[in-house]
Design a protein around this motif. Structure first.
Motif, PDB file in Angstrom:
ATOM      1  N   VAL A 202       0.870  -1.186   0.000  1.00 23.66           N
ATOM      2  CA  VAL A 202       0.000   0.000   0.000  1.00 23.66           C
ATOM      3  C   VAL A 202       0.902   1.230   0.000  1.00 23.66           C
ATOM      4  CG1 VAL A 202      -2.083  -0.994   1.001  1.00 23.66           C
ATOM      5  CG2 VAL A 202      -0.216  -0.301   2.502  1.00 23.66           C
ATOM      6  N   LEU A 203       1.759   1.335  -0.993  1.00 26.83           N
ATOM      7  CA  LEU A 203       2.781   2.374  -1.021  1.00 26.83           C
ATOM      8  C   LEU A 203       2.178   3.764  -1.108  1.00 26.83           C
ATOM      9  CD1 LEU A 203       5.385   0.705  -3.422  1.00 26.83           C
ATOM     10  CD2 LEU A 203       5.346   0.710  -0.929  1.00 26.83           C
ATOM     11  N   VAL A 204       1.052   3.911  -1.786  1.00 25.16           N
ATOM     12  CA  VAL A 204       0.471   5.239  -1.935  1.00 25.16           C
ATOM     13  C   VAL A 204       0.034   5.790  -0.589  1.00 25.16           C
ATOM     14  CG1 VAL A 204      -1.850   4.336  -2.410  1.00 25.16           C
ATOM     15  CG2 VAL A 204      -1.198   6.611  -3.214  1.00 25.16           C
ATOM     16  N   TYR A 205      -0.461   4.920   0.285  1.00 27.36           N
ATOM     17  CA  TYR A 205      -0.853   5.386   1.615  1.00 27.36           C
ATOM     18  C   TYR A 205       0.372   5.684   2.479  1.00 27.36           C
ATOM     19  CZ  TYR A 205      -5.371   3.636   0.093  1.00 27.36           C
ATOM     20  OH  TYR A 205      -6.529   3.436  -0.619  1.00 27.36           O
ATOM     21  N   GLY A 206       1.451   4.958   2.264  1.00 26.76           N
ATOM     22  CA  GLY A 206       2.693   5.304   2.929  1.00 26.76           C
ATOM     23  C   GLY A 206       3.196   6.672   2.507  1.00 26.76           C
ATOM     24  N   GLY A 207       3.038   6.991   1.219  1.00 22.34           N
ATOM     25  CA  GLY A 207       3.388   8.336   0.757  1.00 22.34           C
ATOM     26  C   GLY A 207       2.518   9.405   1.380  1.00 22.34           C
ATOM     27  N   HIS A 208       1.231   9.095   1.558  1.00 21.98           N
ATOM     28  CA  HIS A 208       0.329  10.051   2.205  1.00 21.98           C
ATOM     29  C   HIS A 208       0.739  10.304   3.653  1.00 21.98           C
ATOM     30  CE1 HIS A 208      -3.084   9.008  -0.843  1.00 21.98           C
ATOM     31  NE2 HIS A 208      -2.157   9.790  -1.362  1.00 21.98           N
ATOM     32  N   MET A 209       1.116   9.256   4.374  1.00 26.93           N
ATOM     33  CA  MET A 209       1.532   9.427   5.764  1.00 26.93           C
ATOM     34  C   MET A 209       2.865  10.159   5.850  1.00 26.93           C
ATOM     35  SD  MET A 209      -1.005   8.351   7.296  1.00 26.93           S
ATOM     36  CE  MET A 209      -0.306   8.782   8.874  1.00 26.93           C
ATOM     37  N   LEU A 210       3.750   9.937   4.889  1.00 28.43           N
ATOM     38  CA  LEU A 210       5.006  10.685   4.863  1.00 28.43           C
ATOM     39  C   LEU A 210       4.734  12.161   4.585  1.00 28.43           C
ATOM     40  CD1 LEU A 210       8.044  10.215   5.157  1.00 28.43           C
ATOM     41  CD2 LEU A 210       8.177   9.934   2.690  1.00 28.43           C
ATOM     42  N   LEU A 211       3.771  12.433   3.720  1.00 32.43           N
ATOM     43  CA  LEU A 211       3.369  13.814   3.474  1.00 32.43           C
ATOM     44  C   LEU A 211       2.768  14.446   4.731  1.00 32.43           C
ATOM     45  CD1 LEU A 211       2.938  16.116   1.416  1.00 32.43           C
ATOM     46  CD2 LEU A 211       0.762  15.036   0.805  1.00 32.43           C
ATOM     47  N   ALA A 212       1.958  13.673   5.472  1.00 28.54           N
ATOM     48  CA  ALA A 212       1.396  14.180   6.728  1.00 28.54           C
ATOM     49  C   ALA A 212       2.486  14.437   7.758  1.00 28.54           C
ATOM     50  CB  ALA A 212       0.368  13.186   7.272  1.00 28.54           C
ATOM     51  N   THR A 213       3.529  13.616   7.770  1.00 25.06           N
ATOM     52  CA  THR A 213       4.648  13.829   8.689  1.00 25.06           C
ATOM     53  C   THR A 213       5.288  15.193   8.480  1.00 25.06           C
ATOM     54  OG1 THR A 213       5.101  11.446   8.732  1.00 25.06           O
ATOM     55  CG2 THR A 213       6.856  12.907   9.477  1.00 25.06           C
ATOM     56  N   GLY A 214       5.534  15.536   7.219  1.00 20.09           N
ATOM     57  CA  GLY A 214       6.115  16.847   6.935  1.00 20.09           C
ATOM     58  C   GLY A 214       5.173  17.987   7.234  1.00 20.09           C
ATOM     59  N   LEU A 215       3.886  17.802   6.947  1.00 22.89           N
ATOM     60  CA  LEU A 215       2.925  18.884   7.193  1.00 22.89           C
ATOM     61  C   LEU A 215       2.780  19.176   8.680  1.00 22.89           C
ATOM     62  CD1 LEU A 215       0.111  18.063   4.602  1.00 22.89           C
ATOM     63  CD2 LEU A 215       1.879  19.828   4.466  1.00 22.89           C
ATOM     64  N   PHE A 216       2.790  18.152   9.524  1.00 24.58           N
ATOM     65  CA  PHE A 216       2.677  18.389  10.963  1.00 24.58           C
ATOM     66  C   PHE A 216       3.941  19.055  11.512  1.00 24.58           C
ATOM     67  CE2 PHE A 216      -0.846  15.252  10.987  1.00 24.58           C
ATOM     68  CZ  PHE A 216      -1.753  15.997  11.721  1.00 24.58           C
ATOM     69  N   GLN A 217       5.100  18.756  10.957  1.00 28.16           N
ATOM     70  CA  GLN A 217       6.308  19.468  11.368  1.00 28.16           C
ATOM     71  C   GLN A 217       6.238  20.946  10.999  1.00 28.16           C
ATOM     72  OE1 GLN A 217      10.222  17.259  10.906  1.00 28.16           O
ATOM     73  NE2 GLN A 217       8.916  15.944   9.654  1.00 28.16           N
ATOM     74  N   LEU A 218       5.799  21.224   9.792  1.00 29.54           N
ATOM     75  CA  LEU A 218       5.662  22.621   9.375  1.00 29.54           C
ATOM     76  C   LEU A 218       4.578  23.333  10.183  1.00 29.54           C
ATOM     77  CD1 LEU A 218       5.953  22.221   5.492  1.00 29.54           C
ATOM     78  CD2 LEU A 218       7.749  22.789   7.138  1.00 29.54           C
ATOM     79  N   LEU A 219       3.521  22.607  10.549  1.00 26.57           N
ATOM     80  CA  LEU A 219       2.481  23.211  11.375  1.00 26.57           C
ATOM     81  C   LEU A 219       3.017  23.552  12.761  1.00 26.57           C
ATOM     82  CD1 LEU A 219      -0.497  24.018  11.462  1.00 26.57           C
ATOM     83  CD2 LEU A 219      -1.033  21.707  12.257  1.00 26.57           C
ATOM     84  N   GLY A 220       3.885  22.680  13.312  1.00 27.02           N
ATOM     85  CA  GLY A 220       4.521  22.986  14.590  1.00 27.02           C
ATOM     86  C   GLY A 220       5.389  24.232  14.514  1.00 27.02           C
TER      87      GLY A 220
END
Length: 337
Positions: A202-220
């Motif tokens: 399910v690589l596409v969902y792994g990419g989505h979670m990696l994208l969420a990882t970066g977005l939450f860092q930028l939100l912090g």
């Protein structure tokens, strides 16, 4: 001159020694141990997959280590100045020293180093921490510092971050640290989920979670920048010099890692749309020999055979009864009916 053994006059005890915080050292040691373990098993991987596998492991461990390390770092805002300032209360003696201030998500760290270190028959080398994390009372820690008789520059800077200080730095940085730390913990959980999903088809969902990882860092980072700019900067005067703070290494490395996660996540989503087979090859996942079981760009997984179209389904075949069975005589009583 010392009185009552090693106790200095006007002070409750000898100069305290700040214990070394080993949190960052433990985090780095854990991730380095994991990296060494993966390097040891690296020769067991054949061909070009060895390079791809090593690149994935190093990148993933780097992102996880940064998210944890900056959460406990005291270098989100830093400042340093060299000045001549008073040393201790009830004394008119001045010293030449470097004064440093490091502000983290959970407190402040103040350093005082003499230039030279040996002055006034003392070794001037202080490193004091004052925290406001959950369960910690900053005002109580400051009161203990007053009782210990810490040098004037340390007490002056620590007083600026007390809850009752007119500067308002305590509420400002405590609010920023609280929400920024929460966003970093969510980013760490997203990083864990991304690693789990990238090890599955399910690589596409792994990419989505990696994208969420970066977005939450930028939100912090957005929370930290917004909260620390709510009030005008408080002047920090030490002797004849002013101490100015600026963004520290923890802030910039978080920004870099967040942008890296966003770029990698977007690249995986685009690759899944354009070149799904190459993406699976990079993650050492084979599509399979059955041409019918192709990767569905919308679902992110393998199609079930029940999704095949009618034209692709095998045609039904009539199975004729054998002549022997059709001509067999009926011996049952019901056959006469």
């Amino acid at each position: 001159m010392a009185a009552f053994g090693h106790t200095f006059p006007f002070y409750a005890g000898p100069k305290p020694t700040f214990p070394t915080d080993t949190t960052l050292a433990v985090i780095v040691a854990i991730f380095l141990t994991s990296l060494v373990t993966f390097i040891i098993i690296l020769p067991g991987i054949r061909g070009k997959m060895r390079l791809f596998w090593m690149l994935r492991v190093v990148t993933s461990l780097f992102i996880g280590a940064v998210i944890l390390a900056v959460n406990f770092s005291s270098e989100w805002s830093v400042g340093q100045v060299s000045t001549n300032t008073s040393y201790k209360a009830f004394s008119s003696q001045w010293i030449s020293a470097n004064v440093g201030l490091q502000i983290g998500l959970g407190g402040v760290n103040i350093t005082l180093t003499g230039t030279p270190v040996r002055q006034l028959n003392e070794t001037i080398d202080y490193n004091e921490e004052f925290t406001w994390r959950m369960g910690e009372n900053y005002a109580e820690e400051y009161a203990n510092a007053l009782e210990k008789g810490l040098p004037d520059p340390v007490l002056y800077l620590a007083e600026k971050f007390t809850p009752h200080s007119p500067c308002g730095l305590h509420g400002q940085y405590r609010l920023a640290g609280h929400y920024t730390s929460a966003m970093l913990w969510v980013a760490f959980l997203c990083w864990l989920l991304a690693n789990v999903m990238l090890s599955m088809p399910v690589l596409v969902y792994g990419g989505h979670m990696l994208l969420a990882t970066g977005l939450f860092q930028l939100l912090g980072l957005l929370f930290f920048s917004t909260a620390t700019s709510l009030t005008p900067p408080c002047p920090l005067r030490l002797g004849a010099a002013m101490l100015h703070t600026h963004r520290g290494p923890a802030y910039w490395i978080t920004l870099t890692t967040g942008l890296l996660c966003v770029l990698l996540g977007l690249a995986m989503v685009v690759a899944h749309r354009m070149q799904p087979h190459r993406l699976k090859a990079f993650f050492s996942q084979s599509v399979g020999e059955d041409p019918v079981l192709e990767l569905n760009p919308e679902e992110g997984g393998l199609l079930s055979p029940r999704y095949r179209s009618i034209t692709e389904s095998p045609e039904p075949q009539d199975i004729p009864l054998s002549e022997a069975s059709s001509e067999a005589p009926c011996k049952e009583p019901d056959c006469a009916l």
